[in-house]
Scaffold this active site. Sequence first.
Site, PDB file in Angstrom:
ATOM      1  N   HIS A 188       1.360   5.294 -12.249  1.00 40.81           N
ATOM      2  CA  HIS A 188       2.667   5.730 -11.724  1.00 40.81           C
ATOM      3  C   HIS A 188       3.531   4.509 -11.447  1.00 40.81           C
ATOM      4  O   HIS A 188       3.202   3.706 -10.573  1.00 40.81           O
ATOM      5  CB  HIS A 188       2.482   6.562 -10.461  1.00 40.81           C
ATOM      6  CG  HIS A 188       3.773   7.044  -9.888  1.00 40.81           C
ATOM      7  ND1 HIS A 188       4.489   8.081 -10.453  1.00 40.81           N
ATOM      8  CD2 HIS A 188       4.507   6.614  -8.834  1.00 40.81           C
ATOM      9  CE1 HIS A 188       5.596   8.272  -9.753  1.00 40.81           C
ATOM     10  NE2 HIS A 188       5.634   7.398  -8.780  1.00 40.81           N
ATOM     11  N   ASP A 192       7.117   3.153 -10.348  1.00 39.79           N
ATOM     12  CA  ASP A 192       8.433   3.426  -9.765  1.00 39.79           C
ATOM     13  C   ASP A 192       9.432   2.377 -10.228  1.00 39.79           C
ATOM     14  O   ASP A 192       9.216   1.191  -9.991  1.00 39.79           O
ATOM     15  CB  ASP A 192       8.353   3.365  -8.236  1.00 39.79           C
ATOM     16  CG  ASP A 192       7.517   4.496  -7.665  1.00 39.79           C
ATOM     17  OD1 ASP A 192       7.805   5.653  -7.987  1.00 39.79           O
ATOM     18  OD2 ASP A 192       6.572   4.204  -6.903  1.00 39.79           O
ATOM     19  N   ASP A 218       5.704  12.786  -8.282  1.00 35.19           N
ATOM     20  CA  ASP A 218       5.971  12.073  -7.035  1.00 35.19           C
ATOM     21  C   ASP A 218       7.232  12.520  -6.302  1.00 35.19           C
ATOM     22  O   ASP A 218       7.382  12.202  -5.125  1.00 35.19           O
ATOM     23  CB  ASP A 218       6.002  10.551  -7.278  1.00 35.19           C
ATOM     24  CG  ASP A 218       5.732   9.769  -5.999  1.00 35.19           C
ATOM     25  OD1 ASP A 218       5.073  10.336  -5.101  1.00 35.19           O
ATOM     26  OD2 ASP A 218       6.164   8.611  -5.879  1.00 35.19           O
ATOM     27  N   HIS A 270      13.159   8.814  -7.973  1.00 40.10           N
ATOM     28  CA  HIS A 270      12.842   9.493  -6.707  1.00 40.10           C
ATOM     29  C   HIS A 270      12.680   8.543  -5.508  1.00 40.10           C
ATOM     30  O   HIS A 270      12.347   9.018  -4.421  1.00 40.10           O
ATOM     31  CB  HIS A 270      11.599  10.379  -6.883  1.00 40.10           C
ATOM     32  CG  HIS A 270      10.401   9.643  -7.397  1.00 40.10           C
ATOM     33  ND1 HIS A 270      10.089   9.604  -8.733  1.00 40.10           N
ATOM     34  CD2 HIS A 270       9.468   8.901  -6.775  1.00 40.10           C
ATOM     35  CE1 HIS A 270       8.993   8.877  -8.895  1.00 40.10           C
ATOM     36  NE2 HIS A 270       8.599   8.436  -7.730  1.00 40.10           N
TER      37      HIS A 270
HETATM   38 ZN   LIG Z   1       7.010   7.267  -7.231  1.00 40.94          ZN
END
Ligand SMILES: [Zn+2]
Length: 1148
Positions: free
Chosen positions: A150, A152, A264, A540
């Site tokens: 994951h 970001d 997420d 997000h």
């Molecule tokens: Zn995230």
Amino acid sequence: MVKMVPRRGWLRLSFLGLLAVCALVYVYYYSSAAGTPQSLKEKPQADSLRGSGSAADRRAERQSDGGSSSVDGSDLGSGGGQVIPSRACQPISAPKTDVNTVDQFPKFEFQPAWMRGKEFWDTNFEKRYLKRRAKWKKLPLKVFLMPHSHNDPGWLKTYEEYYFHQTSKILQNMIDKLKVHNNMTFIWSEISFLSLWYERAHPTLRQQLKELVSSGRLEIVTGGWVMTDEANVHLYAMVDQLIEGHQWLSNVLGVQPVSGWSVDPFGHGAAVPYLLHESGLKGTVIQRIHYAWKQWLAEQQLGDFHWRQVWDTTGDSDILCHNRPYDIYSIKHSCGPHPQICLGYDFRKVPGEYTEYTIKSVPIDDHNVKQKAELLLEQYGRTGSLYPHNVVLVPIGDDFRYDHATEWDQQYASYSRLLNFINSDPKYHANVQFGTLKDYFAEVQNRMRDYPSLQGDFFVYSDIFSEGRPAYWSGYFATRPYWKVLDRQLEASLRSAEILYTWAYAWAVQEGQARVVQLLEKDYEKLVRARRNLALFQHHDAITGTSKSYVMHDYAIKLHEGLHDTIALAGEAAEALLLTPGAMASLDHRAAPLHHLQPDFERSTYERLPRKLPITVPRDQPRLMVMFNSLGQRRYEVVKVLISTLDIRVTDEHGHEVPIQINPVWNDTGNGMAILSTQYELLFVADLPPLSVITYSIHRTHDSTMDNRASVYSNNYAPAPDQNYSPPFETRDVLPGDIQLESDHLKLLFDGTTGMLRSITDKTSGHVTQTAIRYAAYPSAQFKSGAYLFKPDPNAREPEEDVLSGAKPRLFIHSGPVASELSVMFGAVLMHTTRILHTAHQPLSSAVYMENTFNLGGKYNSTETPGFPPHFRETEMFMRIMTDIDNGAEPTFYTDQSGLNMQKRVRVQRIGIQGNYYPITSSTMIEDSGPGRRLTLLTDHATGAAAWQQGWLEVMVERRTFYDDARGMGEGVTDQKRTVGRYWLLVENTQGPEPVARLSLAAHHLSNDLNYPTIPLINEGLNADQLNSGAHLITRPLPCPLHLMTFRTLPEPQYPSLLPSRAALMIFHNQAPSCTTSAAVETCSGLNDSPFPGTELTLQVGSIQLTSLTATSSQGPITTLPELHIPHHRLRALTLTFPQPPPPTPAD
Ligand SMILES: [Zn+2]
């Protein structure tokens, strides 16, 4: 004492003495500007109630035979006088689904017995699992292990920092290790990162990436630029980041995603699944939903369902959705219901790293494989028992995993041993293999045909696993409003630039304007960069305001750069479209060609609000102001600019004079407010044809008249500088008692002390609606309220804190021919303005405009007021409207679903205000339970909204929390800035709630007005006669509900970041207005689902193809725009290809 001046009645302002409230004694002020009110008072034509107006029909007849695309701007305004009656549209019935989240949610047990233990698994689950296990012979367990990472694009580090420190290594390892471990799989979702890697990668590595994708072992999932937030993101940006990602994938890798992966975002909305469906995806995954939903879906074996839109009765927009059954996507929470066991299956061992999994896990070898495999199989089996099909998806990864090459080897080696052991023994009746989402969805669809259907969404998210107590993630709906506003400014500016660019570029190619083509091609790169800067912010942890302060700073710099570039691009394109042939011919000889249209403000840094610059008007020629209406319908736009003299008049593109109002500009002397004599505010209502660029002119006059100057009232004048001083405005004191502002349509009553609205009277019906406005704050619980979470302090002395009590309200009223407005200042904390317009144009004249300028930080203020603490703390300030609307004993309200549609919400008192705040991006409303009134609040930025008591509707304005709320970000939120939020408030008559709630047509109009404002561009340096008065993109306006979402030049496939192609993507949204409101809208015609017959672009179009939403697959050709059919609420996309340029001719 009371002076009465009779007048014609278009402007009234009165102070109601406390003793004379019932007597309603008006004090009238007026000015009789010659000719001014006449044009404003023109009544709408009542000849056409439905369908296209008569003028439009005549145009259609004229055009149906010849196909001429010439256009007369005045005809584009046709449709004036429409009042869309409620009977004119068909009601929509609600779909029938197995689950409706609105009905189900209030039935939950929110304080379950398992709360402290944090795991919902109990003896009932265990019994069901054992029963299922006994049947594995018939229904074998099938498990897909799915390694993932994951990433970001910004959170604790910036997007670039993450890329260079971690993500570039992860992607490099992915290529290297998938080559070695030839049955291992992987998924990737963030195209922002993948494209950055690809641009820097050696051609050999690029080729290897393509091979991995085409082999199916590497699946690109969702394929958005980012994994978008689903609460704060508005529809345009949500779609645009998906287009940007999908176009890149299609052009560079030749791939179209088929599976969605949204694991997420802090709660899940219904817009994302719809957009994925429209983009050709077949299944999608969600993760973070309320713990009570997790438990219930597990109990009901409903973890895989068809997600249906609340407006879709046919189910043809359904998408198969898989809910991850446990708390989060890490290995600890993905193997089964017992995190402490799952921890032992995270085989990452990096020297120097010491975490909870490094203690628990040991590599799998011949000695431990049997025991470990059987333990793991039980976890997988338990997970399988939560679904009817016994297929299990096990993500193996976490945040930024696989950054070390060794982790690939470690996870692969241990899992390979485990799966080989299980698969080789038939007694287990299980098969475990590496796979991706595509494999998972294919297998469940192979085993199961029919899925339960679900409508609604998964807000508000609450976790329980962190502290064993509910923690509601409703804070981030309103965290960092300054950024949320900035985001929408770029969204609007980018959308305008896209449409203008596409139009100007196609036009210039068609007309052989080589220099213009060259200039626009050079700047395409800037357009792409602005798209990507906006897209990045939809992540997000970006628009949510949940990144560290310095990362938020980095995002804002990117948004600011995008704003600057898109405004410049819009000016460039608009200038190209307006230049006269003579001026165009001399383009080459001009310095800074196409850079003469400039905004009327400067903004050198994102941290300050735009500063308007006064426009000077020479005596010998007018100053031109260019305005672009980016909507497919005519609009009336309130234009406010600064001017340096009082002796001016304004004419429209036909040379007709328009009514103006001149307001004072105030200066805080520290000893009261003084009126400046060097600049003034000019206010007028511009009439803008659909999809047109037109010019308004500001002229100097020989003398200035008091007629267009506002009457001014205040309770805070600075002492006159000297005895001879005479202000350029008629000034009066605010008298004691309540205040009334009045127009032809509305009467507004204000509290004379606080300046806050108390009631709105609809003068046509005589209905009075209580609309008492209150600003206050929830004192928040330290460490429980922060960037993500919202939790009022249960131990606070008062549940609501009066944040404005420290300052004496300073009132200002400006009232003139165009508008009456009341502003009240509470030190530097809040300036609240309420405005009504004296125009006859609906719906502007029946709505109330409100504006809040607020600052809880104090840092950027020059006008900090004694009496206020320098910094608020643990303060969550809201604006509440308290009405007498009866929206039920358990109050019901509606919030927009990312701008796609409205979603019903019903209060659940047991979970507190924090569980009842819902996200909005643009609108919220309450209405009487039966026939009566509806109150709609439209906003220009995302925030949270609640209806906590009957008749109340509130929105969060600003949040300041000193402490981190323990969700990983590690900071409080203390970087507040002076921010402006804009709203329309609309009270309408309604026949009562509809099965599918929709905004009224008037509300849609006002919302589009807030979302896509016109930026006036001022001519700097061209002669007035070098610009045409207007240019028009379409031959007829679009019907009322059809919103042109975007018209976007697609990139040249070989150079997707650099060069424009000859094709453009056009997307329409049918905004589907309500049938039950008495909306009066006169700026559009017809409620059709298709463009009117004869509607064409004024450009030559080669071909039109219907396409998937992101233009990655064609759905067949159409020949004209009116063939397009866009059912209610839906989006439809088409690509238009413009003819190739004529071959170059030798220079003459
Ligand atoms: Zn995230």
